[in-house]
Motif scaffolding. Structure first.
Motif, mmCIF file in Angstrom:
data_model
loop_
_atom_site.group_PDB
_atom_site.id
_atom_site.type_symbol
_atom_site.label_atom_id
_atom_site.label_comp_id
_atom_site.label_asym_id
_atom_site.label_seq_id
_atom_site.Cartn_x
_atom_site.Cartn_y
_atom_site.Cartn_z
ATOM 1 N N LEU A 52 0.822 -1.211 0.000
ATOM 2 C CA LEU A 52 0.000 0.000 0.000
ATOM 3 C C LEU A 52 0.858 1.265 0.000
ATOM 4 N N LEU A 53 1.900 1.274 0.799
ATOM 5 C CA LEU A 53 2.760 2.456 0.856
ATOM 6 C C LEU A 53 3.524 2.652 -0.448
ATOM 7 N N ALA A 54 4.015 1.567 -1.028
ATOM 8 C CA ALA A 54 4.703 1.674 -2.322
ATOM 9 C C ALA A 54 3.731 2.149 -3.397
ATOM 10 N N ALA A 55 2.529 1.589 -3.392
ATOM 11 C CA ALA A 55 1.515 2.005 -4.369
ATOM 12 C C ALA A 55 1.110 3.454 -4.135
ATOM 13 N N GLY A 56 1.039 3.853 -2.872
ATOM 14 C CA GLY A 56 0.692 5.236 -2.553
ATOM 15 C C GLY A 56 1.707 6.219 -3.093
ATOM 16 N N LEU A 57 2.975 5.892 -2.957
ATOM 17 C CA LEU A 57 4.012 6.779 -3.484
ATOM 18 C C LEU A 57 3.975 6.811 -5.008
ATOM 19 N N GLU A 58 3.772 5.659 -5.638
ATOM 20 C CA GLU A 58 3.661 5.615 -7.099
ATOM 21 C C GLU A 58 2.462 6.430 -7.580
ATOM 22 N N GLU A 59 1.337 6.268 -6.917
ATOM 23 C CA GLU A 59 0.117 6.999 -7.296
ATOM 24 C C GLU A 59 0.319 8.497 -7.085
ATOM 25 N N LEU A 60 0.942 8.869 -6.007
ATOM 26 C CA LEU A 60 1.218 10.277 -5.734
ATOM 27 C C LEU A 60 2.080 10.878 -6.828
ATOM 28 N N ARG A 61 3.109 10.175 -7.221
ATOM 29 C CA ARG A 61 3.979 10.659 -8.304
ATOM 30 C C ARG A 61 3.228 10.750 -9.626
ATOM 31 N N ALA A 62 2.298 9.832 -9.840
ATOM 32 C CA ALA A 62 1.582 9.772 -11.122
ATOM 33 C C ALA A 62 0.476 10.817 -11.249
ATOM 34 N N VAL A 63 -0.297 11.017 -10.167
ATOM 35 C CA VAL A 63 -1.484 11.869 -10.307
ATOM 36 C C VAL A 63 -1.481 13.092 -9.395
ATOM 37 N N GLY A 64 -0.543 13.174 -8.460
ATOM 38 C CA GLY A 64 -0.521 14.295 -7.523
ATOM 39 C C GLY A 64 -1.421 14.054 -6.330
ATOM 40 N N HIS A 65 -1.259 14.891 -5.327
ATOM 41 C CA HIS A 65 -1.963 14.662 -4.066
ATOM 42 C C HIS A 65 -3.451 14.979 -4.117
ATOM 43 N N GLU A 66 -3.850 15.891 -4.962
ATOM 44 C CA GLU A 66 -5.268 16.246 -4.998
ATOM 45 C C GLU A 66 -6.106 15.155 -5.661
ATOM 46 N N ALA A 67 -5.587 14.511 -6.701
ATOM 47 C CA ALA A 67 -6.344 13.476 -7.416
ATOM 48 C C ALA A 67 -6.253 12.103 -6.754
ATOM 49 N N LEU A 68 -5.251 11.892 -5.937
ATOM 50 C CA LEU A 68 -5.058 10.592 -5.295
ATOM 51 C C LEU A 68 -6.199 10.307 -4.317
ATOM 52 N N THR A 69 -6.644 9.061 -4.291
ATOM 53 C CA THR A 69 -7.598 8.602 -3.285
ATOM 54 C C THR A 69 -7.083 7.286 -2.710
ATOM 55 N N VAL A 70 -7.566 6.939 -1.540
ATOM 56 C CA VAL A 70 -7.178 5.659 -0.947
ATOM 57 C C VAL A 70 -7.663 4.524 -1.851
ATOM 58 N N ARG A 71 -8.795 4.711 -2.511
ATOM 59 C CA ARG A 71 -9.312 3.690 -3.436
ATOM 60 C C ARG A 71 -8.359 3.466 -4.610
ATOM 61 N N THR A 72 -7.810 4.541 -5.182
ATOM 62 C CA THR A 72 -6.890 4.360 -6.313
ATOM 63 C C THR A 72 -5.578 3.733 -5.852
ATOM 64 N N VAL A 73 -5.177 4.041 -4.636
ATOM 65 C CA VAL A 73 -3.980 3.407 -4.069
ATOM 66 C C VAL A 73 -4.240 1.918 -3.872
ATOM 67 N N ALA A 74 -5.414 1.588 -3.351
ATOM 68 C CA ALA A 74 -5.775 0.176 -3.157
ATOM 69 C C ALA A 74 -5.757 -0.565 -4.486
ATOM 70 N N GLN A 75 -6.331 0.048 -5.504
ATOM 71 C CA GLN A 75 -6.352 -0.590 -6.829
ATOM 72 C C GLN A 75 -4.928 -0.825 -7.322
ATOM 73 N N ARG A 76 -4.080 0.162 -7.191
ATOM 74 C CA ARG A 76 -2.686 0.034 -7.633
ATOM 75 C C ARG A 76 -1.955 -1.044 -6.838
ATOM 76 N N ALA A 77 -2.288 -1.194 -5.565
ATOM 77 C CA ALA A 77 -1.643 -2.193 -4.704
ATOM 78 C C ALA A 77 -2.244 -3.583 -4.883
ATOM 79 N N GLY A 78 -3.377 -3.663 -5.571
ATOM 80 C CA GLY A 78 -4.017 -4.960 -5.783
ATOM 81 C C GLY A 78 -4.763 -5.477 -4.570
ATOM 82 N N VAL A 79 -5.308 -4.551 -3.769
ATOM 83 C CA VAL A 79 -6.103 -4.941 -2.607
ATOM 84 C C VAL A 79 -7.449 -4.221 -2.673
ATOM 85 N N SER A 80 -8.368 -4.668 -1.880
ATOM 86 C CA SER A 80 -9.682 -4.032 -1.852
ATOM 87 C C SER A 80 -9.603 -2.698 -1.112
ATOM 88 N N PRO A 81 -10.515 -1.777 -1.406
ATOM 89 C CA PRO A 81 -10.540 -0.528 -0.642
ATOM 90 C C PRO A 81 -10.727 -0.770 0.857
#
Length: 195
Positions: A24-53
């Protein structure tokens, strides 16, 4: 929602849970780099990490919690040895420059953490204290002399100075790159006034 702040090493988590948190933390950093902090959601991080919200929310109370955790890990991963030589001012200035350089290494994270740390989330509040404690410990190590510990009042002013500079950079009043030299100058003023 979680009210746990992750420990280093993570205590109370079985190996599978710890691996999920790391993903989740690795996916969160990747998502942050990709979309920025305003567009990031915990749901998109979960999807990137391959886990449920729901799984993501078990470990992350909010995206601000994610940003604070990522910042804490980023900051604490670079615990450099304090330079033993030089004057207390030179060591302090080197410490301030090193902290600023570390923050600048992840510009998206730097932009995300300022508003995140201003939140009222209890998980963020605990991490905010740890981050402040990290700043304090580094300044204390830089200023300590064998026969004289660092002055607690000076340490408080230095932590407030760094926090204020980070807030100003987060608000766009100066760049993160600019704060390093401004902090070095502020350190000189603070220590000169304490001499």
């Amino acid at each position: 929602m979680s009210s746990q702040v992750f420990e280093m090493p993570r205590q109370g988590l079985n190996p599978r849970q710890a691996e999920t948190v790391e993903r989740l933390l690795a996916a969160g950093l990747e998502e942050l780099r990709a979309v920025g902090h305003e567009a990031l959601t915990v749901r998109t991080v979960a999807q990137r990490a391959g886990v449920s919200p729901a799984t993501a929310y078990t470990y992350l109370a909010s995206k601000n919690h994610l940003f604070a955790e990522l910042f804490w890990r980023h900051l604490s991963a670079a615990r450099a040895e304090q330079a033993g030589g030089g004057t207390p001012l030179e060591r302090l200035q080197a410490t301030m420059r090193a902290l600023t350089a570390r923050i600048v290494e992840e510009p998206e994270l730097a932009a995300a953490v300022t508003p995140a740390l201003l939140g009222t989330d209890p998980d963020v509040a605990r991490l905010r204290l740890r981050i402040g404690g990290e700043f304090l410990a580094r300044f204390e190590a830089a200023l300590a002399e064998p026969d004289r510990p660092a002055d607690p009042a000076v340490l408080e002013v230095l932590v407030l100075t760094l926090s204020g500079a980070l807030l100003q950079a987060g608000m766009g009043l100066m760049t993160y790159d600019e704060i390093a030299e401004r902090l070095a100058s502020a350190a000189e003023v603070v220590l000169r006034g304490n001499a």
